[in-house]
Each structure stands twice: as structure tokens, then as C-alpha cells.
Design a protein around this motif. Structure first.
Motif, mmCIF file in Angstrom:
data_model
loop_
_atom_site.group_PDB
_atom_site.id
_atom_site.type_symbol
_atom_site.label_atom_id
_atom_site.label_comp_id
_atom_site.label_asym_id
_atom_site.label_seq_id
_atom_site.Cartn_x
_atom_site.Cartn_y
_atom_site.Cartn_z
ATOM 1 N N THR A 19 0.861 -1.172 0.000
ATOM 2 C CA THR A 19 0.000 0.000 0.000
ATOM 3 C C THR A 19 0.898 1.222 0.000
ATOM 4 O OG1 THR A 19 -1.787 -1.118 1.185
ATOM 5 C CG2 THR A 19 -1.759 1.285 1.284
ATOM 6 N N VAL A 20 0.623 2.119 -0.924
ATOM 7 C CA VAL A 20 1.338 3.387 -0.982
ATOM 8 C C VAL A 20 0.422 4.416 -0.334
ATOM 9 C CG1 VAL A 20 2.395 5.112 -2.483
ATOM 10 C CG2 VAL A 20 2.517 2.678 -3.091
ATOM 11 N N GLY A 21 0.808 4.882 0.850
ATOM 12 C CA GLY A 21 0.006 5.843 1.584
ATOM 13 C C GLY A 21 0.622 7.224 1.501
ATOM 14 N N LEU A 22 -0.236 8.223 1.355
ATOM 15 C CA LEU A 22 0.223 9.600 1.330
ATOM 16 C C LEU A 22 -0.554 10.399 2.361
ATOM 17 C CD1 LEU A 22 0.182 8.564 -1.930
ATOM 18 C CD2 LEU A 22 1.625 10.568 -1.977
ATOM 19 N N GLY A 23 0.150 11.297 3.029
ATOM 20 C CA GLY A 23 -0.492 12.099 4.056
ATOM 21 C C GLY A 23 -0.018 13.528 4.030
ATOM 22 N N TRP A 24 -0.830 14.408 4.620
ATOM 23 C CA TRP A 24 -0.526 15.823 4.661
ATOM 24 C C TRP A 24 -1.442 16.493 5.677
ATOM 25 C CZ3 TRP A 24 -2.306 13.280 0.267
ATOM 26 C CH2 TRP A 24 -3.683 13.337 0.059
ATOM 27 N N ASN A 25 -1.057 17.668 6.100
ATOM 28 C CA ASN A 25 -1.866 18.482 7.007
ATOM 29 C C ASN A 25 -1.901 19.895 6.463
ATOM 30 O OD1 ASN A 25 -2.483 16.574 9.116
ATOM 31 N ND2 ASN A 25 -0.327 16.672 9.651
ATOM 32 N N PRO A 26 -3.076 20.353 5.991
ATOM 33 C CA PRO A 26 -3.170 21.739 5.514
ATOM 34 C C PRO A 26 -3.048 22.710 6.677
ATOM 35 C CG PRO A 26 -5.033 20.416 4.764
ATOM 36 C CD PRO A 26 -4.296 19.613 5.784
ATOM 37 N N ASN A 27 -2.435 23.858 6.404
ATOM 38 C CA ASN A 27 -2.403 24.923 7.405
ATOM 39 C C ASN A 27 -3.809 25.461 7.594
ATOM 40 O OD1 ASN A 27 0.370 24.692 7.671
ATOM 41 N ND2 ASN A 27 0.797 26.277 6.166
ATOM 42 N N GLU A 28 -4.118 25.922 8.788
ATOM 43 C CA GLU A 28 -5.444 26.459 9.076
ATOM 44 C C GLU A 28 -5.599 27.878 8.532
ATOM 45 O OE1 GLU A 28 -7.793 24.547 10.492
ATOM 46 O OE2 GLU A 28 -6.323 22.935 10.552
ATOM 47 N N GLY A 29 -6.836 28.283 8.328
ATOM 48 C CA GLY A 29 -7.132 29.662 7.995
ATOM 49 C C GLY A 29 -6.940 30.065 6.552
ATOM 50 N N THR A 30 -6.952 29.103 5.623
ATOM 51 C CA THR A 30 -6.794 29.465 4.214
ATOM 52 C C THR A 30 -8.133 29.758 3.549
ATOM 53 O OG1 THR A 30 -6.831 27.140 3.573
ATOM 54 C CG2 THR A 30 -4.668 28.138 3.941
ATOM 55 N N GLY A 31 -9.239 29.534 4.256
ATOM 56 C CA GLY A 31 -10.553 29.870 3.725
ATOM 57 C C GLY A 31 -11.271 28.737 3.028
ATOM 58 N N TYR A 32 -10.560 27.720 2.575
ATOM 59 C CA TYR A 32 -11.163 26.578 1.885
ATOM 60 C C TYR A 32 -10.577 25.290 2.442
ATOM 61 C CZ TYR A 32 -12.506 29.862 -1.843
ATOM 62 O OH TYR A 32 -13.025 30.899 -2.553
ATOM 63 N N ASP A 33 -11.340 24.187 2.315
ATOM 64 C CA ASP A 33 -10.757 22.880 2.575
ATOM 65 C C ASP A 33 -9.705 22.603 1.517
ATOM 66 O OD1 ASP A 33 -12.352 22.240 4.770
ATOM 67 O OD2 ASP A 33 -13.916 21.343 3.524
ATOM 68 N N PHE A 34 -8.690 21.842 1.875
ATOM 69 C CA PHE A 34 -7.695 21.400 0.908
ATOM 70 C C PHE A 34 -8.119 20.042 0.387
ATOM 71 C CE2 PHE A 34 -5.028 24.756 2.275
ATOM 72 C CZ PHE A 34 -4.001 24.877 1.363
ATOM 73 N N ASP A 35 -8.331 19.951 -0.924
ATOM 74 C CA ASP A 35 -8.679 18.685 -1.555
ATOM 75 C C ASP A 35 -7.466 18.231 -2.345
ATOM 76 O OD1 ASP A 35 -9.731 16.499 -2.813
ATOM 77 O OD2 ASP A 35 -11.296 17.573 -3.896
ATOM 78 N N LEU A 36 -6.582 17.477 -1.689
ATOM 79 C CA LEU A 36 -5.416 16.931 -2.359
ATOM 80 C C LEU A 36 -5.773 15.551 -2.906
ATOM 81 C CD1 LEU A 36 -4.219 19.206 -0.560
ATOM 82 C CD2 LEU A 36 -2.173 17.837 -0.422
ATOM 83 N N ASP A 37 -5.355 15.280 -4.118
ATOM 84 C CA ASP A 37 -5.715 14.038 -4.793
ATOM 85 C C ASP A 37 -4.481 13.249 -5.198
ATOM 86 O OD1 ASP A 37 -8.558 14.507 -4.794
ATOM 87 O OD2 ASP A 37 -8.222 16.006 -6.348
ATOM 88 N N VAL A 38 -4.478 11.978 -4.834
ATOM 89 C CA VAL A 38 -3.406 11.061 -5.188
ATOM 90 C C VAL A 38 -3.760 10.364 -6.505
ATOM 91 C CG1 VAL A 38 -2.188 8.961 -4.505
ATOM 92 C CG2 VAL A 38 -2.820 10.652 -2.798
ATOM 93 N N SER A 87 -4.686 6.532 -0.162
ATOM 94 C CA SER A 87 -3.736 5.454 -0.425
ATOM 95 C C SER A 87 -4.102 4.700 -1.695
ATOM 96 C CB SER A 87 -3.652 4.493 0.765
ATOM 97 O OG SER A 87 -4.912 3.931 1.026
ATOM 98 N N ILE A 88 -3.101 4.020 -2.209
ATOM 99 C CA ILE A 88 -3.236 3.213 -3.424
ATOM 100 C C ILE A 88 -2.590 1.871 -3.144
ATOM 101 C CG2 ILE A 88 -2.462 2.981 -5.813
ATOM 102 C CD1 ILE A 88 -2.716 6.022 -6.085
ATOM 103 N N THR A 89 -3.325 0.793 -3.395
ATOM 104 C CA THR A 89 -2.746 -0.537 -3.230
ATOM 105 C C THR A 89 -2.150 -0.988 -4.563
ATOM 106 O OG1 THR A 89 -4.844 -1.657 -3.676
ATOM 107 C CG2 THR A 89 -4.320 -1.192 -1.359
ATOM 108 N N VAL A 90 -1.051 -1.718 -4.467
ATOM 109 C CA VAL A 90 -0.335 -2.174 -5.655
ATOM 110 C C VAL A 90 -0.010 -3.651 -5.488
ATOM 111 C CG1 VAL A 90 1.729 -1.886 -7.087
ATOM 112 C CG2 VAL A 90 0.698 0.110 -5.980
ATOM 113 N N ASP A 91 -0.317 -4.439 -6.517
ATOM 114 C CA ASP A 91 0.088 -5.842 -6.585
ATOM 115 C C ASP A 91 0.980 -5.996 -7.808
ATOM 116 O OD1 ASP A 91 0.412 -8.575 -6.847
ATOM 117 O OD2 ASP A 91 -1.688 -9.046 -6.431
ATOM 118 N N LEU A 92 2.283 -6.003 -7.581
ATOM 119 C CA LEU A 92 3.243 -6.037 -8.685
ATOM 120 C C LEU A 92 3.180 -7.338 -9.485
ATOM 121 C CD1 LEU A 92 6.288 -4.326 -6.940
ATOM 122 C CD2 LEU A 92 4.723 -3.314 -8.619
ATOM 123 N N THR A 93 2.611 -8.407 -8.908
ATOM 124 C CA THR A 93 2.493 -9.671 -9.644
ATOM 125 C C THR A 93 1.448 -9.572 -10.758
ATOM 126 O OG1 THR A 93 0.790 -10.631 -8.192
ATOM 127 C CG2 THR A 93 3.113 -10.981 -7.573
#
Length: 191
Positions: A19-38, A87-93
Motif C-alpha cells: 500500500t502506498v500511503g500519502l499524508g498531509w496536514n493543511p495549514n489552518e485559515g486558508t478559507g477553503y478545505d484542501f482537496d489533495l488528490d493522489v 492510499s493506493i494498493t499495488v500488486d506487482l504480480t
């Protein structure tokens, strides 16, 4: 024990299911939700996506041969509480024989309209987990300041000499998801 990677560092992955996991924490007070896409971009020896289904993201969650699976979109960045946001799961086989690389990119949805960039995001990382044991194999923390970038190639799995390796990329772009599709796919896009 997990390996903490530096930008450009490469390792033998030594796994077939992960499993390839990605994480982040947006700074507060930017006025919008952060929609980050993997997204996972599966490319061949010509550095192109053989067909559009090999571009795995929130609107196409499975590659044609079911080797890569996007587990779901987190439109606000609030699904995790300190863990992986997407996250994204990967099966290399199961990876199609034509595929030589799988790029993992993160883009900020509507970044220009919302005036958002990776300089407003902290604690960004990519990590690989062994699906058999659940153990973290490696992690790359994005420490650089990407103050104008709206898209980042975090890392890539690539095949060399029949074996899969992982590289911590950390390459930033002032682009959106469509940029990667136009860069790696030359066929007709059907909407």
C-alpha cells in the motif's frame, strides 16, 4: 525497521503487494478545505500511458488488470487524524508487462481558484506498507518548501533488470491533474 528516504534516494522494494500511503496536514485559515488528490500513472518504456485506464485516480480507481487500486478520495483532508489521507494498493504480480514505471503524484483540486499551493501544506509524506505484515517499509517526508507548486511527484516504482525499485522523487510543478494526463497520454480522452 522502516527506511527514511531522502529526495532522489532509491531502494529495492522487495515486495509484491503493498500500500502506498500519502499524508498531509493543511495549514489552518486558508478559507477553503484542501482537496489533495493522489494518482498513480502507469507508464511504458516510451514513458507513456498505454491506454487511459492505466491512469488511476479518484474517477478511475482500478487499472485494467486490477494491479493498482485507489482506495478513495478524501475531499477535505480530514479523513486521517495523523495517518494516511489517501492510499493506493499495488500488486506487482499483476502489473501489465508493458508497464515499466508507476508514478505517484498529488495535485491540489481547484488550486488556482482557491489560491492554494503546497507551501500551505505541512507534514507531507509518501510511505510504503507491506500488505502482508502491515509494517512500514519506507517513508519519504517532503521537507522542501514548495511555495508555488500545486502538484508534486512524490515517488515512483520502476522496473530495472526484472526487479521493482522505489525512488523518492519530490519534483514539484505549478500544474493540475490534466497536465500529467497530457504529458503521459497521447490517445483520445473520452469523458
Amino acid at each position: 525497521m522502516a527506511i527514511n528516504l531522502q529526495k532522489g534516494q532509491k531502494i529495492d522494494i522487495g515486495l509484491s503487494r503493498m500500500t502506498v500511503g500519502l499524508g498531509w496536514n493543511p495549514n489552518e485559515g486558508t478559507g477553503y478545505d484542501f482537496d489533495l488528490d493522489v494518482s498513480a500513472i502507469m507508464i511504458d518504456a516510451s514513458r507513456l500511458v498505454p491506454q487511459d485506464e492505466f491512469f488511476v485516480f479518484y474517477n478511475n480507481v482500478d487499472s485494467p488488470e486490477q494491479s493498482v487500486h485507489h482506495t478513495g478520495d478524501d475531499p477535505t483532508g480530514g479523513n486521517s487524524d495523523g495517518g494516511d489521507d489517501e492510499s493506493i494498493t499495488v500488486d506487482l504480480t499483476k502489473v501489465d508487462a508493458r508497464i515499466q514505471e508507476i508514478l505517484f503524484v498529488v495535485t491540489i483540486h481547484e488550486a488556482q481558484a482557491r489560491r492554494q499551493n503546497f507551501g500551505q501544506v505541512r507534514d507531507s509524506y509518501i510511505r510504503i506498507l507491506d500488505n502482508q505484515t502491515g509494517a512500514e517499509v519506507c517513508k519519504y517526508e517532503l521537507g522542501e518548501d514548495f511555495s508555488i507548486e500545486t502538484a508534486i511527484e512524490f515517488g515512483r516504482l520502476y522496473k530495472r533488470g526484472g526487479a521493482w525499485k522505489f525512488e523518492a522523487s519530490g519534483v514539484g510543478y505549478k500544474e493540475d491533474l490534466a497536465f500529467f494526463l497530457s504529458k503521459y497520454f497521447k490517445g483520445q480522452i473520452i469523458k
